[in-house]
Design a protein around this motif. Structure first.
Motif, short mmCIF file in Angstrom:
data_model
loop_
_atom_site.label_atom_id
_atom_site.label_comp_id
_atom_site.label_asym_id
_atom_site.label_seq_id
_atom_site.Cartn_x
_atom_site.Cartn_y
_atom_site.Cartn_z
N ASP A 18 48.74 42.31 25.97
CA ASP A 18 47.88 41.41 26.75
C ASP A 18 48.25 41.44 28.23
O ASP A 18 47.37 41.46 29.09
CB ASP A 18 47.98 39.99 26.21
N SER A 19 49.54 41.46 28.55
CA SER A 19 49.95 41.45 29.95
C SER A 19 49.53 42.73 30.66
O SER A 19 49.03 42.69 31.79
CB SER A 19 51.45 41.20 30.10
N ARG A 20 49.69 43.87 30.01
CA ARG A 20 49.28 45.14 30.62
C ARG A 20 47.78 45.19 30.82
O ARG A 20 47.30 45.63 31.86
CB ARG A 20 49.74 46.31 29.77
N GLN A 22 45.75 42.62 31.19
CA GLN A 22 45.39 41.66 32.23
C GLN A 22 45.72 42.19 33.63
O GLN A 22 44.90 42.10 34.55
CB GLN A 22 46.11 40.34 31.99
N ALA A 43 47.60 35.83 37.43
CA ALA A 43 47.98 36.04 36.03
C ALA A 43 48.01 34.72 35.27
O ALA A 43 48.24 33.65 35.85
CB ALA A 43 49.34 36.72 35.95
N LYS A 46 51.17 32.84 30.76
CA LYS A 46 51.93 33.54 29.74
C LYS A 46 52.70 34.74 30.30
O LYS A 46 53.58 35.28 29.64
CB LYS A 46 51.01 34.02 28.61
N ILE A 47 52.34 35.18 31.51
CA ILE A 47 52.99 36.35 32.10
C ILE A 47 53.95 35.87 33.19
O ILE A 47 53.52 35.32 34.20
CB ILE A 47 51.96 37.33 32.70
N THR A 51 58.07 40.06 33.89
CA THR A 51 57.13 40.91 33.14
C THR A 51 56.20 41.63 34.11
O THR A 51 55.92 42.82 33.94
CB THR A 51 56.32 40.07 32.13
N ILE A 52 55.72 40.93 35.12
CA ILE A 52 54.85 41.55 36.12
C ILE A 52 55.60 42.67 36.83
O ILE A 52 55.10 43.79 36.97
CB ILE A 52 54.32 40.51 37.13
N THR A 55 56.12 45.62 34.50
CA THR A 55 54.83 46.28 34.23
C THR A 55 54.43 47.15 35.41
O THR A 55 54.02 48.30 35.23
CB THR A 55 53.75 45.23 33.92
#
Length: 139
Positions: A18-20, A22, A43, A46-47, A51-52, A55
């Motif tokens: 989901d993070s990638r 988004q 974002a 949740k991110i 994580t950002i 990524t």
């Protein structure tokens, strides 16, 4: 667009998370380059910041995005074109930074001029940033 994003991740042998999804979606819909702070603001909760960062680092390593240096020694990120691949960026185009609004865009049709280096020197990467006023701010 999410199918294209999923395919891009799969093509680069990356898990579809989901993070990638988004973060890549933000790049596809951005009018210009994005800073880490831009992504963090947009974002979901949740991110997290780490994580950002990870990524973005992974996307750059895979040749999905490239970095653009800024005047304040920070970095912005923009999508690479098809010719970039893991470990090999071919983003030898000029970047434009608006001095008024801060918008940073890739000028894909304007190539960085060749720089003749002294014998024995080997270039690794060239960056060219043009500062000025975008069409929105000139009006």
């Amino acid at each position: 667009m999410s199918e294209a994003i999923k395919e891009l991740l799969k093509k680069n042998h990356m898990s579809v998370t989901d993070s990638r999804l988004q973060i890549l979606d933000m790049f596809y819909h951005a009018p210009g380059a994005l800073a880490h702070a831009d992504i963090e603001k947009k974002a979901s909760d949740k991110i997290d910041r780490v994580t950002i960062y990870r990524t973005l680092q992974t996307f750059e390593e895979k040749g999905i995005i490239h970095t653009i240096p800024t005047a304040d020694n920070s970095v912005k990120y923009a999508l690479c074109k098809d010719q970039c691949a893991e470990g090999h960026h071919h983003d030898n185009h000029v970047h434009f930074v608006c001095e008024q609004c801060g918008k940073t865009i890739c000028l894909d049709d304007v190539l960085v001029p060749e720089v003749k280096l002294p014998q024995g020197f080997q270039p690794h990467q060239s960056n060219m940033v043009v500062n000025g006023y975008c069409s929105d701010c000139r009006s």
